[in-house]
Design an enzyme around this catalytic site. Sequence first.
Site, PDB file in Angstrom:
ATOM      1  N   GLU A  43       0.837  -1.193   0.000  1.00  0.00           N
ATOM      2  CA  GLU A  43       0.000   0.000   0.000  1.00  0.00           C
ATOM      3  C   GLU A  43       0.879   1.252   0.000  1.00  0.00           C
ATOM      4  O   GLU A  43       1.975   1.261   0.550  1.00  0.00           O
ATOM      5  CB  GLU A  43      -0.904  -0.007   1.236  1.00  0.00           C
ATOM      6  N   LYS A 115      -9.808   1.295  -2.794  1.00  0.00           N
ATOM      7  CA  LYS A 115      -9.995   0.742  -1.452  1.00  0.00           C
ATOM      8  C   LYS A 115     -11.401   1.025  -0.926  1.00  0.00           C
ATOM      9  O   LYS A 115     -11.847   2.173  -0.882  1.00  0.00           O
ATOM     10  CB  LYS A 115      -8.945   1.339  -0.514  1.00  0.00           C
ATOM     11  N   CYS A 156      -5.094  -3.480   2.395  1.00  0.00           N
ATOM     12  CA  CYS A 156      -4.830  -3.278   3.828  1.00  0.00           C
ATOM     13  C   CYS A 156      -6.056  -3.525   4.720  1.00  0.00           C
ATOM     14  O   CYS A 156      -6.391  -4.665   5.005  1.00  0.00           O
ATOM     15  CB  CYS A 156      -4.237  -1.897   4.049  1.00  0.00           C
TER      16      CYS A 156
END
Length: 274
Positions: A43, A115, A156
């Site tokens: 990330e 995300k 993540c």
Amino acid sequence: MRRYTVAAAQMDSGPEKEINLIHMETMIEEAGKRGASLVVFPETSTLLPSSGIEKEAGAEPVPGPSTDRLSKAAREAGIWVHSGSLLERIEGNEKCYNTSVLISPEGEVTAKYRKIHLFDVNVHDGPSVRESASYASGNEIVIAETPLGNIGMSICYDLRFPELYRILALRGAQVLVVPACFTSDTGKEHWDPLLRARAIENLCYVVAPGQVGSKPRYRAHGKSMVVDPWGTVTACRASGEGLVLAEVDLDRLESLRHSVPCLQNRRPDTYDWR
């Protein structure tokens, strides 16, 4: 390709985009020379800003200048490249997307994922983070169909939401990528079991490259790893920057799914989410 080598790239990215990109280009070249067919970055690989000003200045269109450079490196190395995540500019908005792209060996951007789950937490004895103050959340679940198998994309904090990965698996994902910048406060207890759980419950390979080192408000956990569908950690880099390589065997994956058919034995007719 039913069997191939994947590389997870552990990085200590910072606020200097040019330095980060040069490092990524070097690692792509190295991954190709070491026989990897796919390299996955963590990330915020191209830029990990230390302030809102750096974030705003460093955000860019996707595709854009950074993905153009990664595409060139992918072509030269002849391998697939997963960008980790970049800061994608949203025109007319101070917020940006935290975005991943997958690039083919021909240099084409074949998939883009924004995300979905934003890290808004107060970690016990750790940092307080509110990503939603600076980032917009994505709303599309993404699977990239490639010669290396179906690759399910996540970033993540997504790791803590098993619903996402079950949907990816039910839609055909065989390899789950989890580029991350986990804090050391949460990573030391949660990183390993969460990754192994996502692999086991969905009978997928999990490729999880992480950031390492001191960041503006926390220390990154590192411990980049590859987990097979049985939940075995087949490769791991505990600390420092560099590549960790492991084998992906899609025939073994299919054999394990036949032996433990939990995806087929689901009872959605009995599930009530209300």
